[in-house]
Design an enzyme around this catalytic site. Structure first.
Site, PDB file in Angstrom:
ATOM      1  N   CYS A   1      -0.484   4.170   2.107  1.00  0.00           N
ATOM      2  CA  CYS A   1      -0.275   4.073   3.558  1.00  0.00           C
ATOM      3  C   CYS A   1       1.181   4.337   3.922  1.00  0.00           C
ATOM      4  CB  CYS A   1      -0.619   2.667   4.060  1.00  0.00           C
ATOM      5  SG  CYS A   1      -2.187   2.031   3.490  1.00  0.00           S
ATOM      6  N   ASP A   2       2.088   3.625   3.262  1.00  0.00           N
ATOM      7  CA  ASP A   2       3.473   3.573   3.735  1.00  0.00           C
ATOM      8  C   ASP A   2       4.412   4.480   2.952  1.00  0.00           C
ATOM      9  OD1 ASP A   2       2.470   1.621   5.406  1.00  0.00           O
ATOM     10  OD2 ASP A   2       2.972   0.005   4.031  1.00  0.00           O
TER      11      ASP A   2
ATOM     12  N   CYS B   1       0.845  -1.206   0.000  1.00  0.00           N
ATOM     13  CA  CYS B   1       0.000   0.000   0.000  1.00  0.00           C
ATOM     14  C   CYS B   1       0.877   1.252   0.000  1.00  0.00           C
ATOM     15  CB  CYS B   1      -0.904  -0.003   1.238  1.00  0.00           C
ATOM     16  SG  CYS B   1      -1.932   1.468   1.366  1.00  0.00           S
TER      17      CYS B   1
END
Ligand code: NAP
Length: 531
Positions: A358-359, A355
């Site tokens: 997200c990261d 992701c």
């Protein structure tokens, strides 16, 4: 920007806060000398919230003063919310996705409630204290608020036993490094990892009790019972659209979702081919769809369907309750595919990620590899490049299967591509340091240094429930249907990516609508079931 009550969302928030009986004190710790930019962000945040409601009362502290020391705060920016009522700390500011958790926790504290299900409270009551829960999050991670909320609610429900810290990985890279939290959300109870990714609420509490991630939760036999015409499993575009159509057709309907609402779209950086919205972040599109669906149909979030039992009516057993229903629509979507190479599992959350939304922020100014040649891989590579990551695409063939428009954008951004290259190993001890690539023509191997590997090699249909039910699958493992979304089992229907096809958002919404209309037709021609 000052919020105005002409905005319907702000108006709704104001109304919600108007109704809560208690004020909510929030201590904000900033350091204007060493971090003027963070201080400005914190001041803007406080001004915005104060413009929405007087119920949240800020106390601004400069530097680590006596209050900070008393509250165990040793860094800025940081927040302590209602410290007399619960042990809740944010390290970093609750902006972006985390603004949701801040608002929700303020509303709960203001109302004097904890928002937990009865099942979760039973488990929490058994857990001895004290326990310090740390949830590592990023402001762009749509999975994170779900996990953060479980921990925050636990802190409200058990103020003497549970201490909760929400830790932003960008503001607190040292803590992220110390815990090896290179992927979010990641949750620790004291020093034990209890959750990687977002968990259904009861699974979070079962993991907290066990001190290790749990996969299975069996609800108590006195779980709540709900009766409906239709249960939809999955709140992605297919499930949400089906909910709207089913409710408008007169069916009492419930949507159940274990993960983030919106499914894969929630983590898609940008969507450019949804008619009517020429360029929209995936999460924004999800928010619009969820708000629309909620006008018609209840959504049961953070809840996992464990089993579906045949009968008249069907019984759908979840982590929290039992639904008795005349029909079930499986809109369970797909799970990301893994590379299955050495290092992938060991370094998951330590530089291996699925992701980029997200990261990605943790890798600004660092090197990352994106693996894959489809629309997802190219979209993720473009996103990472745009947020300042030094990104290289690795693809096993000599041409991409992504849409032309995306391929041109990749060329325009001059993102390097390693063609005809397969990742055969991911390297690193504590965290990713690189990959071993094999040339698909010659088999010659080479090492490439990298701080992260984002894997975007497609999705496999989520057919666990379909297999339990013995539904017929097609040759590619997708749930087979009759063209009108009926599966091989009367009463069970399917829509979205789990049924295969083009796997676009717009085809998923189309299939969701078609499924709901078929179900409405079938149920009105069938005899009503005695509940
Ligand atoms: P996809 O289209 O199935 O592409 C997967 C890519 O990963 C392919 O390039 C494939 O290589 C590669 N791959 C698969 N297994 C691999 C392995 N073991 N090692 C190395 N490479 C591997 O998956 P996706 O990109 O996630 O897209 C899924 C669906 O969502 C598609 O229908 C796509 O159109 C849709 N989607 C659409 C958009 C959009 O329209 N903007 C955005 C995202 C996703 P080969 O090419 O050699 O098979």
């Amino acid at each position: 920007m000052t919020p105005t009550s002409a905005d319907p969302t702000i108006r709704q928030l104001q109304e919600l806060f108007d109704r809560v009986p208690h004020t909510i004190p929030v201590h904000v710790f900033v350091d204007p000398v060493r971090s003027p930019e963070n201080t400005r962000l914190a001041d803007d945040f406080m001004a915005t919230v104060t413009g929405i409601t007087p119920k949240i009362v800020f106390h601004r502290h400069e530097g680590i003063d006596d209050t900070a020391r008393r509250l165990g705060i040793d860094r800025t920016p940081a927040l302590a919310i209602a410290p007399e009522r619960a042990h809740i700390r944010y390290f970093g500011l609750p902006l972006g996705e985390e603004s949701r958790t801040f608002i929700e926790v303020a509303l709960l504290l203001g109302a004097g409630k904890d928002g937990l299900s009865a099942q979760s409270r039973k488990i929490l009551d058994r857990i001895p204290g004290p326990k310090r829960i740390r949830v590592f999050v990023s402001l762009t991670c749509p999975y994170c608020p779900q996990q953060a909320l479980h921990a925050l609610r636990a802190a409200i429900a058990a103020p003497d036993r549970i201490h909760t810290e929400i830790i932003d990985i960008q503001w607190n890279q040292d803590l992220a490094e110390r815990y090896g939290a290179y992927s979010v959300p990641q949750t620790y109870a004291d020093e034990a990892l209890i959750g990687q990714g977002a968990q259904a609420e009861e699974l979070f509490f079962a993991s907290l009790e066990a001190g290790a991630p749990q996969q299975i939760f069996i609800p108590e036999s006195d779980a709540e019972e709900v009766r409906t015409d239709l249960v939809i499993v999955g709140a992605g575009p297919a499930g949400l659209t089906a909910g709207i159509y089913a409710a408008r057709s007169g069916l009492t309907t419930a949507i159940i979702e274990r993960g983030p609402l919106g499914g894969q779209v929630a983590t898609t950086p940008v969507v450019e081919n949804y008619p009517g919205l020429s360029r929209v972040p995936g999460k924004t599109l999800v928010d619009i769809m969820v708000a629309h669906a909620l006008e018609y149909v209840p959504i049961f979030p953070h809840e996992e369907v464990l089993a579906i039992a045949a009968g008249s009516p069907w019984t759908v057993r979840t982590t929290r309750r039992r639904f008795f229903t005349r029909a079930v629509l499986l809109a369970t979507g797909a799970r990301y595919r893994r590379l299955d190479v050495p290092g992938e599992t060991r370094l998951a959350g330590r530089g291996v990620s699925y992701c980029s939304t997200c990261d990605g922020p943790l890798y600004q100014g660092k090197r990352a590899i994106v693996v894959g040649g489809g629309n997802s891989a190219v979209t993720e590579a473009l996103h990472l490049k745009h947020i300042g990551v030094d990104v290289t695409l690795v693809h096993r063939r000599d041409r991409l299967r992504a849409h032309d428009h995306l391929v041109r954008a990749l060329e325009h951004e001059a993102i390097p591509v390693r063609w005809n290259s397969q990742v055969v190993e991911i390297l690193g001890q504590e965290k990713v340091t690189g990959v071993v690539l094999a040339d698909t023509g010659t088999n010659a191997t080479s090492q490439v240094a990298s701080d992260a590997v984002f894997i975007a090699v497609g999705y496999d249909p989520e057919t666990t429930l379909a297999r339990q039910l013995g539904l017929r699958l097609d040759d590619n493992g997708f749930i087979a249907h009759d063209g009108a979304q009926r599966t091989s089992l009367p009463g069970i229907y399917v829509a979205g990516d789990v049924a295969g096809g083009f796997r676009q958002i717009v085809t998923a919404t189309g299939a969701g609508a078609a499924a709901a209309l078929t179900i409405a037709q079938d149920l009105t021609t069938a005899m009503p079931t005695e509940h």
